[in-house]
Design a protein around this motif. Structure first.
Motif, mmCIF file in Angstrom:
data_model
loop_
_atom_site.group_PDB
_atom_site.id
_atom_site.type_symbol
_atom_site.label_atom_id
_atom_site.label_comp_id
_atom_site.label_asym_id
_atom_site.label_seq_id
_atom_site.Cartn_x
_atom_site.Cartn_y
_atom_site.Cartn_z
ATOM 1 N N ARG A 179 38.463 -138.272 24.429
ATOM 2 C CA ARG A 179 38.289 -139.680 24.800
ATOM 3 C C ARG A 179 37.833 -139.688 26.251
ATOM 4 O O ARG A 179 38.584 -139.278 27.135
ATOM 5 N N ILE A 180 36.609 -140.145 26.500
ATOM 6 C CA ILE A 180 36.037 -140.034 27.841
ATOM 7 C C ILE A 180 35.487 -141.374 28.322
ATOM 8 O O ILE A 180 35.177 -142.254 27.526
ATOM 9 N N ILE A 181 35.384 -141.491 29.651
ATOM 10 C CA ILE A 181 34.704 -142.611 30.293
ATOM 11 C C ILE A 181 33.472 -142.050 30.995
ATOM 12 O O ILE A 181 33.560 -141.036 31.694
ATOM 13 N N ILE A 182 32.336 -142.704 30.824
ATOM 14 C CA ILE A 182 31.122 -142.352 31.565
ATOM 15 C C ILE A 182 30.717 -143.568 32.384
ATOM 16 O O ILE A 182 30.353 -144.607 31.841
ATOM 17 N N ASP A 183 30.807 -143.435 33.692
ATOM 18 C CA ASP A 183 30.466 -144.527 34.596
ATOM 19 C C ASP A 183 28.945 -144.670 34.698
ATOM 20 O O ASP A 183 28.187 -143.771 34.317
ATOM 21 N N SER A 184 28.499 -145.796 35.223
ATOM 22 C CA SER A 184 27.066 -146.019 35.415
ATOM 23 C C SER A 184 26.527 -145.079 36.489
ATOM 24 O O SER A 184 27.257 -144.597 37.356
ATOM 25 N N MET A 226 33.964 -144.641 26.471
ATOM 26 C CA MET A 226 34.008 -145.952 27.117
ATOM 27 C C MET A 226 33.007 -145.961 28.265
ATOM 28 O O MET A 226 32.880 -144.971 28.999
ATOM 29 N N THR A 227 32.282 -147.066 28.432
ATOM 30 C CA THR A 227 31.377 -147.194 29.568
ATOM 31 C C THR A 227 31.276 -148.650 29.993
ATOM 32 O O THR A 227 31.555 -149.560 29.211
ATOM 33 N N ASN A 228 30.877 -148.852 31.231
ATOM 34 C CA ASN A 228 30.596 -150.195 31.740
ATOM 35 C C ASN A 228 29.094 -150.388 31.939
ATOM 36 O O ASN A 228 28.660 -151.374 32.522
#
Length: 259
Positions: free
Chosen positions: A95-100, A120-122
């Motif tokens: 489960r990962i987040i990749i930022d802009s 998850m990303t924004n």
């Protein structure tokens, strides 16, 4: 070809484009015995990597004047090397987040062989690139208020959504690295980055060595919030030692002539 051969097929497509100058989606789908949807995803990923240009119904070779244009390919190669080192740390079902950001976005094309990812990303750009992957990772969006400066969603709504989850890893870039303090940014909206770090067990900063030592007033993530810094082999050894003294693992990715 099966999914695990996606990279091999894409290399073959680039070779065909460079040899013929132009290719069609229909012809490629027939040659590789796959769907036109898959070929369009391939072409989108290859265009993002700067290896060809999409045109209606197919793609053309990258014009020679763009290929020969000085500095930007060097930057892309460094970002790709950093992205490869980051991708090697991601396991199936993470489960990962990749930022802009452009460096973190370079990670997307390297996730095609990872199974069961939740991302998850924004960033709309990151989300669109994830949707091009054949392995179809589960995509989560933060929502929130659109910030044109960072080209990403920010604000309390986005922070609230993030706090509803927990993640294995966060992959985030930076405008600069203050060796004594941590990551710095021109953007004054730093709250979401800090929440991303709070809800992630490992925080991986991806940044080119040219940005290390670049002091910008806004401190984004202090060193105690960062697990790993991935940069390129241009990092000064003295700077590396100072960063490692902060308890941060430093990885210097080897920059190859081509990726």
């Amino acid at each position: 070809m099966s999914k695990r051969n996606t990279q091999q097929r894409r290399h073959a497509i680039v070779a065909l484009v460079n040899e013929q100058g132009e290719v069609s989606v229909d012809a490629l789908a027939q040659q590789f015995a796959t769907s036109e949807v898959t070929i369009r995803k391939d072409l989108a990923a290859l265009e993002k990597a700067g290896l060809l240009l999409r045109r209606y119904g197919g793609a053309i070779a990258m014009p020679s004047e763009i290929v020969a244009a000085g500095h930007e390919p060097e930057v892309s190669i460094r970002k790709q090397a950093i992205a490869q080192a980051a991708a090697a740390r991601i396991r199936d079902h993470n489960r990962i987040i990749i930022d802009s950001g452009s460096t973190t976005a370079a990670l997307i094309g390297l996730l095609g062989d990872k199974q069961g990812l939740i991302v998850m990303t924004n960033s709309l750009n990151v989300a669109n690139a994830l949707n091009e992957l054949e392995n179809e990772p589960t995509l989560l969006m933060t929502g929130g208020t659109w910030d044109p400066h960072s080209e990403a969603f920010q604000g309390q709504v986005a922070e609230s959504v993030l706090r509803s989850y927990d993640f294995d890893q966060l992959f985030i870039g930076a405008d600069g690295i203050d060796i004594t303090r941590g990551t710095t940014t021109f953007n004054e909206l730093i709250g979401l980055s800090r929440v991303m770090a709070e809800v992630s067990r490992e925080v991986v900063v991806m940044v080119e060595s040219s940005k290390i030592g670049r002091k910008i007033p806004n401190l984004e993530l202090p060193w105690h919030s960062i697990s790993t810094l991935i940069t390129d082999e241009g990092l000064d050894p003295a700077a590396r030692a100072e960063i490692e003294q902060q308890g941060v693992q430093v990885i210097c990715a080897a920059v190859k002539a081509s990726i």
